[in-house]
Scaffold this motif. Structure first.
Motif, PDB file in Angstrom:
ATOM      1  N   ARG A   1      48.175  22.478   5.138  1.00 61.46           N
ATOM      2  CA  ARG A   1      49.575  22.277   4.737  1.00 61.46           C
ATOM      3  C   ARG A   1      49.642  21.795   3.293  1.00 61.46           C
ATOM      4  O   ARG A   1      50.447  22.264   2.496  1.00 61.46           O
ATOM      5  N   VAL A  10      55.229  34.125   7.224  1.00 60.60           N
ATOM      6  CA  VAL A  10      54.606  33.590   8.430  1.00 60.60           C
ATOM      7  C   VAL A  10      53.762  32.369   8.114  1.00 60.60           C
ATOM      8  O   VAL A  10      53.692  31.417   8.904  1.00 60.60           O
ATOM      9  N   GLU A  11      53.114  32.371   6.958  1.00 57.11           N
ATOM     10  CA  GLU A  11      52.321  31.213   6.556  1.00 57.11           C
ATOM     11  C   GLU A  11      53.224  30.037   6.218  1.00 57.11           C
ATOM     12  O   GLU A  11      52.967  28.888   6.612  1.00 57.11           O
ATOM     13  N   THR A  19      56.346  29.373   7.279  1.00 60.66           N
ATOM     14  CA  THR A  19      57.016  28.813   8.449  1.00 60.66           C
ATOM     15  C   THR A  19      56.036  28.126   9.401  1.00 60.66           C
ATOM     16  O   THR A  19      56.433  27.266  10.189  1.00 60.66           O
ATOM     17  N   HIS A  20      54.773  28.513   9.347  1.00 59.84           N
ATOM     18  CA  HIS A  20      53.772  27.864  10.194  1.00 59.84           C
ATOM     19  C   HIS A  20      53.545  26.408   9.763  1.00 59.84           C
ATOM     20  O   HIS A  20      53.407  25.513  10.607  1.00 59.84           O
ATOM     21  N   GLN A  57      58.374  23.110   8.453  1.00 56.21           N
ATOM     22  CA  GLN A  57      59.576  23.226   9.259  1.00 56.21           C
ATOM     23  C   GLN A  57      60.746  22.590   8.517  1.00 56.21           C
ATOM     24  O   GLN A  57      60.566  21.795   7.602  1.00 56.21           O
TER      25      GLN A  57
END
Length: 352
Positions: free
Chosen positions: A93, A207-208, A210-211, A214
């Motif tokens: 992250r 996709v990366e 949103t993974h 949040q």
């Protein structure tokens, strides 16, 4: 009101140099890694009041400090590493945020703070009261230095909130008072979409993004709403000695409990029979700026006294540490070890 607490600490060796914390991460489930190797975070489980919170903190710190001692390592309760460091980000992250923020990520990764969680009640009043209590950071400020330079009495807040571009400042600085939770959520949604667009422009796959990011944790502001916890989270204060943090949490939780019976209204600051008065946001910003730069100045003390803080109960570490304009690496190491020892002594005092 249940209380949650998260505390970030630097890890050093016997010379006072910052070192990796990996060997401390498996000692207790409450210990988790941070963005960079020389920092850990202790996440206390939700507690039914201050007594339980205090006992949990003491028990966990005892365990972690014992393991650290076996490894010839120490925990340092200071808000910054004092001098300049270029540690790589280790979490996935964090690496994604670095791609988005660029070099400015250093203002987030080189800061150690305290996060306090409160059960949701009268949420708008809670949000606005915590916003208005922003100048209280002066009570537990613990580092006047950033990158070896004397910045002010709260170097963490100054660097974290003000040393970035206009775009990124909105993700870290204090937000204006909220009128409704819907308005707050709309603000948050806009911030999420803005950052998502920034990521798209950097060719980061959706996709990366949103993974790892949040909507509820897209901002790193001093006050946040947490849906999953669910809590109102206050991220403004520095880390400090455990006894100082416990005193601080006691005072803040008392004020937060008043929102169950009193309304929070903009006007003359103070606690009155039927209301809690908070200043207009522009005035608040000016008081906070004074708190960050000058600490417990007369203006800040007058404001905090109006909000029922007993200033005499606090002795901010930053006031002890502040000295010459520039701080050497050798002196920074000595200071880290000094306050690592103070941390151990503080925990021992709390045992009795």
């Amino acid at each position: 009101m249940k209380l949650g607490l998260e505390l970030e600490y630097w890890v050093v060796d016997d010379s006072g140099a910052l070192v990796g914390a990996d060997e401390l991460l498996d000692i207790h489930e409450a210990v988790v890694p941070e963005l960079i190797d020389p920092m850990i975070e202790i996440q206390l489980p939700p507690a039914d009041g201050l007594t339980e919170l205090r006992q949990n903190l003491i028990t966990i710190l005892e365990t972690v400090l014992a393991r650290a001692s076996d490894l010839d390592k120490h925990l340092v309760p200071l808000a910054t590493p004092l001098t300049e460091h270029q540690f790589p980000i280790t979490s996935d992250r964090g690496k994604l945020l670095q791609r988005i923020y660029g070099d400015e990520i250093k203002y987030a990764k080189n800061c150690a703070g305290t996060h306090i969680h409160f059960d949701k009640g009268s949420v708008v009043d809670q949000l606005n009261l915590l916003t208005a209590l922003d100048p209280a950071i002066a009570l537990v400020s613990s580092s006047p230095y950033y990158d070896g330079v004397l910045m002010g009495m709260d170097a963490r807040a100054l660097s974290y909130r003000t040393h970035s571009t206009e775009l990124l400042t909105r993700y870290r600085d204090l937000w204006p008072y909220a009128k409704t939770t819907e308005e707050w959520d709309e603000r948050l949604a806009q911030m999420y979409e803005t950052l998502k667009l920034q990521a798209e422009q950097l060719d980061i796959p959706e996709v990366e993004f949103t993974h790892f990011i949040q909507q509820e944790d897209v901002v790193l502001t001093p006050v946040r709403l947490r849906e999953e916890t669910p809590t109102v989270e206050w991220r403004a204060p520095d880390v400090a000695l455990p006894s100082q943090i416990l005193q601080f949490v006691s005072d803040i939780s008392m004020l937060m409990s008043l929102t169950e019976e009193k309304s929070v209204n903009i006007g003359t600051p103070g606690i009155r029979l039927e209301e809690i008065g908070i200043p207009p946001f522009g005035e608040l910003r000016a008081i906070t700026a004074t708190a960050m730069n000058d600490g417990l100045s007369e203006r800040v003390c007058q404001y905090l006294a109006a909000m029922r803080f007993d200033i005499n109960q606090y002795e901010p570490l930053a006031e002890e540490i502040a000295g010459e304009y520039r701080l050497s690496v050798a002196d920074a190491r000595k200071i880290r070890l000094e306050y690592a020892n103070r941390l151990r002594e503080d925990v021992e005092t709390l045992l009795y």
